[in-house]
Design an enzyme around this catalytic site. Structure first.
Site, PDB file in Angstrom:
ATOM      1  N   ASP A 291       0.837  -1.194   0.000  1.00 57.14           N
ATOM      2  CA  ASP A 291       0.000   0.000   0.000  1.00 57.14           C
ATOM      3  C   ASP A 291       0.871   1.242   0.000  1.00 57.14           C
ATOM      4  OD1 ASP A 291       0.498   0.832   2.873  1.00 57.14           O
ATOM      5  OD2 ASP A 291      -0.335  -1.172   3.212  1.00 57.14           O
TER       6      ASP A 291
ATOM      7  N   GLU B 275      22.843 -21.710 -19.395  1.00 50.73           N
ATOM      8  CA  GLU B 275      21.874 -20.924 -18.623  1.00 50.73           C
ATOM      9  C   GLU B 275      22.598 -19.828 -17.819  1.00 50.73           C
ATOM     10  OE1 GLU B 275      18.309 -24.085 -17.615  1.00 50.73           O
ATOM     11  OE2 GLU B 275      20.203 -24.259 -16.506  1.00 50.73           O
TER      12      GLU B 275
END
Ligand code: DGJ
Length: 750
Positions: free
Chosen positions: A534, A614
């Site tokens: 928030d 990777e």
């Protein structure tokens, strides 16, 4: 001047770059809302049409004049028990049994700068832009004064609202409801967007038509919650990303909240937003005051994109206090999903070494480093080193990590305690529980009573002790349960209704002290992922872990929903291992990085376990993220399409504020056969300029070069005009496989 008072007509006008807000003092002294919307010249009294309606009572002073009713009039802050049967903004009972409140104008003041709210985060004025209007209303019977506060940010199209209440009477007042905002919208048909969810699936955007009656977005979990974010948008029925009237209503608060939207008998809309009133009360002795949290309002007639961009800019510029808001933040590796509780210093150092080698800049040591914390049943509250895992303590570990050239960050969950902890054994009374009742347990932990000053002071001493002692450059502040059994042992019975709000104030006091004393520490908020995402928490931590769900495909809708209100730079987002630990899904590494790059970017896995090719990809991803850093963190964000709606792909775009570059990302969630190609109309580019496709990279699929319609001629870099890209669109080849993605980087040609 963005605030003007017309003394003759008793009208207040607040003006921003593209909006007008107007209200008027009625002949009886009530503060009547006239207008909030697209910028206008003139006054809007005519919108307030007197009319008579059966069963809608009239003020006593007017007797036979039946066309004036508080039940029908748009108001700035509705009272209660006075003949307005719609949502009240304020409700109370006095010691002598008087219920309700009727507010009349007393005085007003216009001042430069922005009002502050004691003990709570609120918007501040970074560069002298804001003005404040204070209008004081009073209930003559109880003596309660309500100072309505309006902060006007002209350039940013944001108006803030809050209320400061003072008991100027002689009786004790018990506040039972105090909203931060009442906003009446008398005309129009509206939809509501709100952001709902659950743990690991936060802020899913839901658009619903308003129904007659009341719809509520609320949390009584003690936090802003995974379930209902304290943010709603009202929009006209035809509103899209690029068109339509939209109101944004965002509460700057991290505790129990409630936003009610009522469509009344005549079709008018009232929005009331603030602290949740259930199990809330606040005792106000004569002379005492109470402050509500703040609401941030914005309006646009151009759809959701500018509304979101208003919030993105505003939260960064006027809410986030951290020096890291605009500064570069490190690419981090977090050990949580790599080890969970099973680690020792060797394991952590191994993870750190590999991460450093690939370009990571900070290691974050997550849960399990303290107390007797070997699983999630014990140890919370004991913020000293777990010697069975780290026998030499934190110092040598941090020193070795720093020596590698990495920063060090640490996880804490200060608001909690396990019964199996030294803290609980010493201070059992610090845990919240109702006397005589066994408390609800969640993750086998209890909540410390942060409404108590001594508890907050102890937490401050403990945490500042850690930050002084160790070289910690980042804190992940977690909070892993909803708050139940709300009761404080040190408050008298008639103040127990204050505990939930006092808890939030205690949390703010703690965070305020720590972030002020340690401005160089980067704080990341977290509550089991995004359970306390928030605006108020953003004041202290410029980034918040967006969700415990690290599956890149699930993250698409989580980050999509979050982006309606909150900046990209605030969303904690990591690349994690596959199969994903939450869903078991496999997503190409490239696609995982594309999604994590729509956030703060980091890794949450043991990079040692990757194959060499990777690892090379990870190296490249980090390099790429650094190149795009400003564009992603400080550029304008556009939602281009959403997989939840089109059942095919999700796409988004960043554009530099000067339109010199753009980054487009597309993730295909459901490859489709025999469908038309994806044609994306790009946004926010300079229509007068040409853009060269500087880089176009496909992940998780092989697309033959001769099938790529745009951007890759195989020889030269392709260039297109801004109008072609925005009005014609950018066409992509068919992409097959599991969750392929594309990243396209465009540069303006000089
Ligand atoms: C919940 C957080 O969201 C996770 O990232 C992790 O920190 C765990 N808590 C640790 O308990």
């Amino acid at each position: 001047m963005s605030i003007h008072y017309n003394n003759q007509r008793k009208i207040f006008t607040l003006t921003t770059r593209s909006t007008t807000y107007q209200m008027r003092i009625s002949d009886l002294g009530h503060l009547i809302h006239l207008y909030y919307g697209r910028k206008i010249e003139g006054t809007m009294e005519y919108l307030c049409v007197p009319r008579d309606c059966g069963f809608s009572p009239n003020p006593y002073q007017l007797r036979v004049e039946r066309s004036w009713s508080m039940d029908l009039l748009p108001q700035e802050y509705s009272g209660s028990n006075t003949g307005d049967f719609r949502l009240s903004s304020l409700n109370l009972i006095t010691d002598n049994g008087i219920r309700g409140v009727d507010l009349y104008y007393v005085r007003h003041e216009i001042r430069t700068g922005k009002y502050a709210i004691p003990a709570m985060p609120a918007a501040f004025d970074r560069d002298g832009e804001a003005e404040t209007l204070s209008v004081t209303l009073k209930d003559p019977v109880t003596g309660l004064e309500a100072e309505l506060l309006y902060g006007v940010y002209e350039q940013q199209d944001v108006i803030t609202r809050a209320v400061h209440l003072t008991n100027t009477g002689t009786c004790t007042i018990h506040l039972e409801k105090v909203a931060s905002l009442c906003l009446d919208i008398p005309f129009g048909k509206w939809d509501m967007l709100h952001f709902v969810g659950r743990h690991t699936m936060e802020r899913q955007m839901e658009r619903i038509p308003l129904m007659n009656g009341i719809q509520t977005v609320a949390s009584r979990r003690g936090t802003s919650s995974h379930q209902h974010n304290p943010f709603v948008i009202l929009c006209d029925k035809s509103a899209t990303e690029d068109s339509g009237d939209c109101y944004g209503i965002m509460l700057v608060y991290s505790g129990n909240h409630r936003t009610d939207v009522e469509v009344d008998q005549s079709g008018s809309v009232r929005v009331v937003s603030g602290i949740h009133d259930e199990q809330f009360s606040w005792k106000l002795e004569s002379g005492e005051s109470f402050d509500t949290p703040e609401v941030l309002l914005t309006f646009t007639h151009q759809g959701f994109t500018p509304l979101s961009q208003n919030y993105h800019r505003f939260l960064k510029k006027n809410i986030c206090r951290s020096k890291y808001t605009y500064a570069r933040r490190p690419v981090l590796i977090n050990n949580w999903e790599a080890t969970y509780f099973d680690f020792d210093s060797d394991k952590i150092l191994q993870i750190a070494r590999q991460a450093k080698e690939l370009g990571v800049e900070m290691l974050v040591l997550d849960d399990g480093w303290f107390g007797k914390r070997n699983d999630d049943n014990s140890g919370l509250g004991d913020w000293f080193v777990n010697k069975s895992k780290l026998p030499d303590g934190l110092e040598p570990l941090i020193a070795q990590i720093n020596d590698m050239g990495l920063k060090f960050g640490l996880w804490v969950e200060p608001e909690m305690v396990n019964e199996d902890s030294e803290l609980y054994r010493t201070h059992p009374d610090w845990a919240m529980m109702v006397p005589g009742r066994e408390p609800a347990i969640s993750r086998n932990q209890l909540v410390l009573d942060l409404s108590r000053e001594d508890v907050v002071d102890w937490l401050y001493e403990t945490l500042s002790g850690l930050l002084h002692r160790y070289h910690i450059e980042y804190i992940k502040w977690d909070m892993n349960r909803s708050i139940s059994d709300v009761y404080s042992r040190i408050l008298p019975p008639d103040q127990q209704g204050e505990v939930a709000h006092r808890y939030v104030l205690g949390l703010y006091r703690l965070l305020d002290r720590l972030t002020t004393e340690f401005p160089d520490v980067l704080f990341e908020g977290c509550s089991g992922g995004g359970g306390r995402f928030d605006a108020a928490m953003l004041a202290y931590s410029p980034q918040i872990w967006c969700s415990d769900n690290t599956d890149a495909i699930e993250r698409l809708s989580i980050q999509y929903g979050t982006s309606f209100g909150y900046p990209i730079a605030s969303m904690g987002s990591h690349v994690s291992a596959c199969p994903n630990h939450q869903t078991g899904r496999n997503v190409p590494l490239g696609t995982r990085a594309v999604v994590a790059m729509a956030g703060t970017f980091g890794y949450e896995m043991d990079l040692n376990k990757l194959k060499d090719e990777e690892k090379q990809q990870v190296r490249q991803q980090i390099k790429q993220f650094h190149e795009y850093y400003d564009l992603i963190q400080n550029g304008d964000y556009y939602r281009l399409d959403c997989g939840e709606e089109n059942h095919y792909f999700t796409a988004w775009q960043f554009v530099a504020p000067d339109q010199s570059e753009a980054l487009v990302s597309i993730v295909v969630t459901h490859p489709r056969l025999n469908l038309n190609s994806i044609c994306l109309r790009l946004k926010g580019l300079d229509p007068e300029a040409c853009y060269v496709v500087d880089r176009q990279e496909f992940f998780g699929c092989d697309v033959p070069r001769d099938r790529i319609p745009m951007g890759d001629s195989g020889k030269t870099k392709q260039s297109y005009s801004g109008t072609v890209l925005m009005y014609g669109g950018y066409v992509l080849p068919q992409m097959f496989g599991d969750y392929p993605s594309v990243q396209i980087y465009l540069k303006k040609e000089l």
